[in-house]
Design a protein around this motif. Sequence first.
Motif, PDB file in Angstrom:
ATOM      1  N   THR A 141       0.850  -1.183   0.000  1.00 51.69           N
ATOM      2  CA  THR A 141       0.000   0.000   0.000  1.00 51.69           C
ATOM      3  C   THR A 141       0.890   1.239   0.000  1.00 51.69           C
ATOM      4  OG1 THR A 141      -1.699  -1.215   1.184  1.00 51.69           O
ATOM      5  CG2 THR A 141      -1.855   1.197   1.236  1.00 51.69           C
ATOM      6  N   ASP A 168       8.056   1.412   7.741  1.00 47.23           N
ATOM      7  CA  ASP A 168       6.790   0.762   8.062  1.00 47.23           C
ATOM      8  C   ASP A 168       6.128   0.334   6.748  1.00 47.23           C
ATOM      9  OD1 ASP A 168       4.469  -0.184   9.192  1.00 47.23           O
ATOM     10  OD2 ASP A 168       3.742   1.772   9.859  1.00 47.23           O
ATOM     11  N   VAL A 194       3.385  -1.050   4.727  1.00 41.62           N
ATOM     12  CA  VAL A 194       1.948  -1.130   4.938  1.00 41.62           C
ATOM     13  C   VAL A 194       1.321  -1.899   3.773  1.00 41.62           C
ATOM     14  CG1 VAL A 194      -0.178   0.180   5.291  1.00 41.62           C
ATOM     15  CG2 VAL A 194       2.007   1.097   6.136  1.00 41.62           C
ATOM     16  N   GLY A 244      -2.463  -3.063   3.053  1.00 40.99           N
ATOM     17  CA  GLY A 244      -3.822  -2.959   3.580  1.00 40.99           C
ATOM     18  C   GLY A 244      -3.774  -2.313   4.953  1.00 40.99           C
ATOM     19  N   GLU A 245      -4.257  -3.031   5.954  1.00 41.55           N
ATOM     20  CA  GLU A 245      -4.240  -2.534   7.333  1.00 41.55           C
ATOM     21  C   GLU A 245      -3.059  -3.083   8.137  1.00 41.55           C
ATOM     22  OE1 GLU A 245      -6.331  -0.156   8.478  1.00 41.55           O
ATOM     23  OE2 GLU A 245      -6.998  -0.101   6.391  1.00 41.55           O
ATOM     24  N   LYS A 246      -2.264  -3.951   7.541  1.00 44.06           N
ATOM     25  CA  LYS A 246      -1.133  -4.572   8.235  1.00 44.06           C
ATOM     26  C   LYS A 246       0.105  -3.674   8.159  1.00 44.06           C
ATOM     27  CE  LYS A 246       1.537  -8.831   8.545  1.00 44.06           C
ATOM     28  NZ  LYS A 246       1.771 -10.156   7.998  1.00 44.06           N
ATOM     29  N   HIS A 247       0.762  -3.476   9.312  1.00 44.86           N
ATOM     30  CA  HIS A 247       1.989  -2.683   9.400  1.00 44.86           C
ATOM     31  C   HIS A 247       3.144  -3.597   9.796  1.00 44.86           C
ATOM     32  CE1 HIS A 247       0.221   1.441   9.248  1.00 44.86           C
ATOM     33  NE2 HIS A 247      -0.857   0.733   9.538  1.00 44.86           N
TER      34      HIS A 247
END
Length: 123
Positions: A59, A82, A84, A86-89
Amino acid sequence: MTNEARLRHFLSLWAVRDAAGMVECFAEHGVYDNVPNDAPMVGREAIRQWLDMCFGHLTRIDVELLNVASNGDWVLCERIDDHVVGEKHMRLPVMNATRFEQGKIALFRDYYCRQTVKDLGMG
């Protein structure tokens, strides 16, 4: 613009997924070297292909600079990338050495732990 400012600009482009802008920061035969990988990307076309592959699944990457040191053509930086998806970091510690020639990146070399990459689920 200082070499440190040039490096900060380049790193900021990860967050906006600007592969074309990133490639433009490199000298024509510049090198992007992820040290744990087998071979560096050499030249703008190879770097662009690699960035396009990265942006195919990322992302974005938010870069947090921890420490920066400059000396002539060289800029060293310690950072947290970081990754990223989707919503995963996935926060990866990175040390970098970058050499500039005539305002362009001649060598961009990232050092990071391959095991940390695996532990984060990135490879």
